[in-house]
Scaffold this motif. Structure first.
Motif, mmCIF file in Angstrom:
data_model
loop_
_atom_site.group_PDB
_atom_site.id
_atom_site.type_symbol
_atom_site.label_atom_id
_atom_site.label_comp_id
_atom_site.label_asym_id
_atom_site.label_seq_id
_atom_site.Cartn_x
_atom_site.Cartn_y
_atom_site.Cartn_z
ATOM 1 N N MET A 36 52.288 3.825 -68.861
ATOM 2 C CA MET A 36 52.235 5.031 -68.031
ATOM 3 C C MET A 36 51.860 6.254 -68.867
ATOM 4 O O MET A 36 51.094 7.115 -68.422
ATOM 5 C CB MET A 36 53.577 5.247 -67.331
ATOM 6 N N GLN A 40 48.561 8.507 -68.499
ATOM 7 C CA GLN A 40 48.671 9.959 -68.376
ATOM 8 C C GLN A 40 47.735 10.656 -69.368
ATOM 9 O O GLN A 40 47.157 11.702 -69.053
ATOM 10 C CB GLN A 40 50.124 10.372 -68.633
ATOM 11 N N TRP A 43 44.334 10.441 -67.856
ATOM 12 C CA TRP A 43 44.246 11.371 -66.718
ATOM 13 C C TRP A 43 44.055 12.807 -67.204
ATOM 14 O O TRP A 43 43.219 13.552 -66.669
ATOM 15 C CB TRP A 43 45.514 11.242 -65.877
ATOM 16 N N GLN A 76 48.718 6.412 -61.195
ATOM 17 C CA GLN A 76 49.969 6.788 -61.859
ATOM 18 C C GLN A 76 51.145 6.721 -60.899
ATOM 19 O O GLN A 76 52.243 6.273 -61.270
ATOM 20 C CB GLN A 76 49.848 8.199 -62.448
ATOM 21 N N TYR A 213 53.342 14.619 -63.900
ATOM 22 C CA TYR A 213 53.832 13.322 -64.332
ATOM 23 C C TYR A 213 54.138 13.320 -65.835
ATOM 24 O O TYR A 213 55.033 12.605 -66.294
ATOM 25 C CB TYR A 213 52.815 12.227 -63.995
#
Length: 713
Positions: A36, A40, A43, A76, A213
């Motif tokens: 994750m 991120q 992203w 995500q 996030y």
């Protein structure tokens, strides 16, 4: 441009965090969390390049990256939801994995085939063109936002609430509750970003969505590191700490940014200099403020640690009328407010049996238990009950370890070992009013470990040596125990070398010691020295240090690093003011070389057969235990050896012991004895020196003395 820079900073910070977690933990469940974090990072990079292509007027690339920006949002959210479903399990669930892959593929279809257009224009307006959903007044993008903003985060919170109700372990329930609060905080942050993006000329704020996030994952990381239960006061302190270090400085930095934003069009370098300087000043100011404020919050804890250490130091092991086990247990009971203290010691029959318990309970455990052997192999001397659920390293023995905690109704286990031999275990019960043991308690137990060792070692040997009462009250503790430590030495058995060492105590118990540790058939490590202090306390500290040196040798093969580890151990784990003066040496008989480091040894002599003379060779040296890093003050010296050479190292007792007339034994007498007995075996030389010292000190030795002799054959 600022959105490009901020997203790059976000990507770099999260990548660094993922790197630290990946290399700092072997926990299997961290893999999905690291995935994750890495997503991120991607992203945030996509958001940064999206902004860059808009600034460069690369319309085609800007549109493509905008679409990927929207799609990664859904990926995500899906990964996050699946992580919440699996927590706290470390194993992958095939059903969840299939659903996750299917959802990601469907989201890709949704974004790339159902959205007609996705782009940011030069004015910062974000536009998504898509078809309406049936007869509803919603288009596909509105439905997409509802799923990403409300449905998936909401389902994540519901799943966590469901797990909270089902979970029986208090620490995991605490983690889950904090996770829920973190998700709620992330939703609030997202709505603030959404609100900002609707302000005139502020639509680019939507490119900061990866921070949402990123913020939540960072909170999850902090929560996962908590290994003790929080009281409400502790929670408020943690929240205030987080606000002072992160939230308030960030908010004030945003205000500074808005106030000086006018300089963007007038003077770019000046604007960025002001922004960087003000941000750094704010964070430094609030960091200093936080340290100042929380110093008072921890003052009570500091006083408890100092009082506990003072009471431990007041234990008189020489007073046979003092019930050390009962007194020690009541000290812990008073300062920790624990409901029970259990002291287990080795009964020399392969069992740990109860030496003392506040409640009078009796327990028996096998020393061969894989729980104890595993903890010793992991070098985990202090274990909390909560660690069974939070420390992945303990998972192979977690069930058996938890069973011991349950059986004894305890919350803390402190293992006392001499090398690989466990001789005592101290168990602490829960605190009154269900106050949890915290990370600060863990630090205190580590800091005072030598005090626990001292008491456990004393109790174990008293329990097995009934001769104390048989010999008489004037013998406070069996000196045979300490002498046995001196005998646990790998006296060199090596072709071409004759070596021996003797430690003479001014009392029945001393703080000086000598040791040889075998590395291989041709190499030995030797240590000779003296710890500060006198009597039983000092002799016990000597026992601790002597047992730790082989452990340090297993951790490092670097001679200088070994000395630094010993220095750090004395400074950090032994009572304040403890120091060691002595000599470390490594002899290699295959190369006929001796390496040595003087740590303030009294004297180191060498008889050179080639030149037929006796010289003193130790040079300058610094004692161990005062400075944090001794490596820059230690010098490793090398001596080439030849047949007929004799080396002798002596501690301060040989130099300081005086006759009735006040004359010190001194170096000249040592050299004279050595020269007269060069052809004698090393053991005989040590014996003769000892006899000469005892004869010289007509009123008795006042200081411990040690000698180590090496003869090259």
């Amino acid at each position: 441009m600022i959105f490009f820079i901020l997203n790059l900073m976000c990507a770099a910070a999260l990548f660094g965090l993922s790197f630290a977690i990946d290399f700092g933990s072997s926990d299997a469940k961290n893999k999905s969390f690291i995935n994750m974090l890495l997503l991120q990072v991607v992203w945030a990079l996509v958001a940064a390049f999206c902004m860059l292509f808009i600034l460069l007027k690369q319309t085609g690339l800007a549109i493509t990256f905008s679409r990927f920006f929207i799609w990664l949002w859904s990926v995500q959210s899906i990964l996050f939801f699946s992580w919440c479903c699996l927590y706290p399990a470390a194993k992958h669930n095939l059903f969840i994995r299939i659903l996750k892959i299917g959802a990601i593929l469907f989201s890709f279809y949704f974004v790339f085939f159902l959205f007609d257009a996705v782009y940011f224009d030069a004015e910062g307006h974000f536009t998504v063109l898509s078809k309406t959903v049936g007869s509803l007044s919603l288009d596909m993008f509105d439905l997409y936002k509802i799923i990403m903003i409300f449905i998936l985060p909401g389902l994540s919170i519901l799943v966590l609430f469901f797990k909270y109700e089902l979970m029986s372990k208090r620490l995991l329930r605490q983690h889950i509750l904090f996770f829920i609060l973190a998700v709620v905080a992330g939703e609030i942050l997202f709505f603030l970003i959404t609100y900002a993006s609707h302000l005139p000329l502020r639509q680019f704020f939507l490119l900061l969505t990866p921070f949402v996030y990123g913020f939540v994952l960072f909170l999850f990381y902090l929560i996962g590191r908590i290994q003790s239960l929080f009281s409400f006061k502790s929670f408020l302190q943690l929240a205030a700490d987080f606000c002072l270090v992160y939230i308030i400085p960030a908010a004030l930095s945003a205000i500074v940014f808005s106030l000086f934003r006018v300089y963007v069009t007038l003077n770019h370098p000046l604007f960025f200099m002001i922004l960087i300087a003000s941000t750094a000043a704010l964070f430094l100011f609030f960091y200093g403020l936080r340290r100042y404020l929380f110093k008072f919050g921890r003052q009570e804890n500091t006083e408890y640690a100092d009082r506990l250490e003072a009471d431990f130091a007041a234990l008189d092991f020489g007073d046979i009328d003092m019930q050390i086990d009962m007194r020690f247990a009541h000290i812990l009971h008073t300062h920790l407010r624990t409901v029970n203290v259990i002291i287990l010691t080795d009964n020399d029959e392969g069992k740990l049996t109860t030496r003392y318990s506040l409640k009078g309970d009796t327990y028996e455990f096998s020393l061969d238990s894989p729980v104890f052997s595993s903890l010793l192999n992991m070098q985990r001397r202090i274990v909390f009950k909560t660690h069974c659920d939070t420390v992945h390293e303990l998972s192979p023995i977690a069930t058996a370890l938890a069973a011991i905690f349950e059986e004894t109704d305890s919350s803390v286990m402190i293992l006392l070992n001499e090398g690989a031999r466990l001789f005592s275990v101290i168990l602490l019960g829960a605190r009154r009013q269900e106050q949890p043991y915290t990370d600060y308690d863990y630090e205190v137990f580590n800091k005072l470990y030598s005090r626990f060792f001292l008491t456990g070692y004393y109790l174990k040997n008293i329990a097995n040596e009934e001769l104390i009462s048989l010999v008489g009250r004037e013998i406070r503790f069996s000196s045979q125990v300490i002498r046995s430590l001196h005998k646990k030495t790998d006296m060199p058995v090596c072709e071409g070398l004759d070596a021996d060492a003797v430690s003479l105590s001014a009392r029945s118990l001393g703080s000086g010691f000598t040791d040889f540790i075998k590395l291989d058939a041709h190499r030995y490590i030797g240590v000779i020295g003296d710890l500060s202090g006198k009597g039983l306390n000092a002799s016990m500290l000597m026992a601790i240090l002597k047992s730790m040196i082989p452990i340090f040798l297993a951790e490092t093969h670097d001679f200088k690093n070994l000395i630094q580890k010993v220095n750090a151990f004395i400074r950090e784990n032994m009572p304040r003011g403890t120091y060691f003066a002595g000599l470390f040496f490594l002899i290699d008989m295959q190369a006929k070389v001796l390496y040595y480091a003087n740590c303030a040894l009294a004297a180191f002599f060498m008889y050179n057969k080639t030149y037929n003379n006796m010289i003193e060779i130790q040079g300058d040296g610094k004692i161990l235990g005062f400075v944090p890093d001794i490596s820059s003050l230690i010098k490793i010296k090398k001596i080439q050896l030849a047949s007929g050479d004799v080396l002798a190292a002596v501690t301060g007792g040989f130099m300081e012991t005086k006759s009735l007339r006040g004359e010190p034994f001194g170096k000249n007498r040592i050299q004279a004895v050595l020269l007269q007995n060069l052809k004698q075996p090393a053991a005989k030389i040590c014996e003769i020196l000892g006899e000469n010292l005892h004869g010289f000190a007509e009123k008795g030795m006042e200081e411990d003395a040690g000698i180590s002799v090496l003869r090259i054959l």
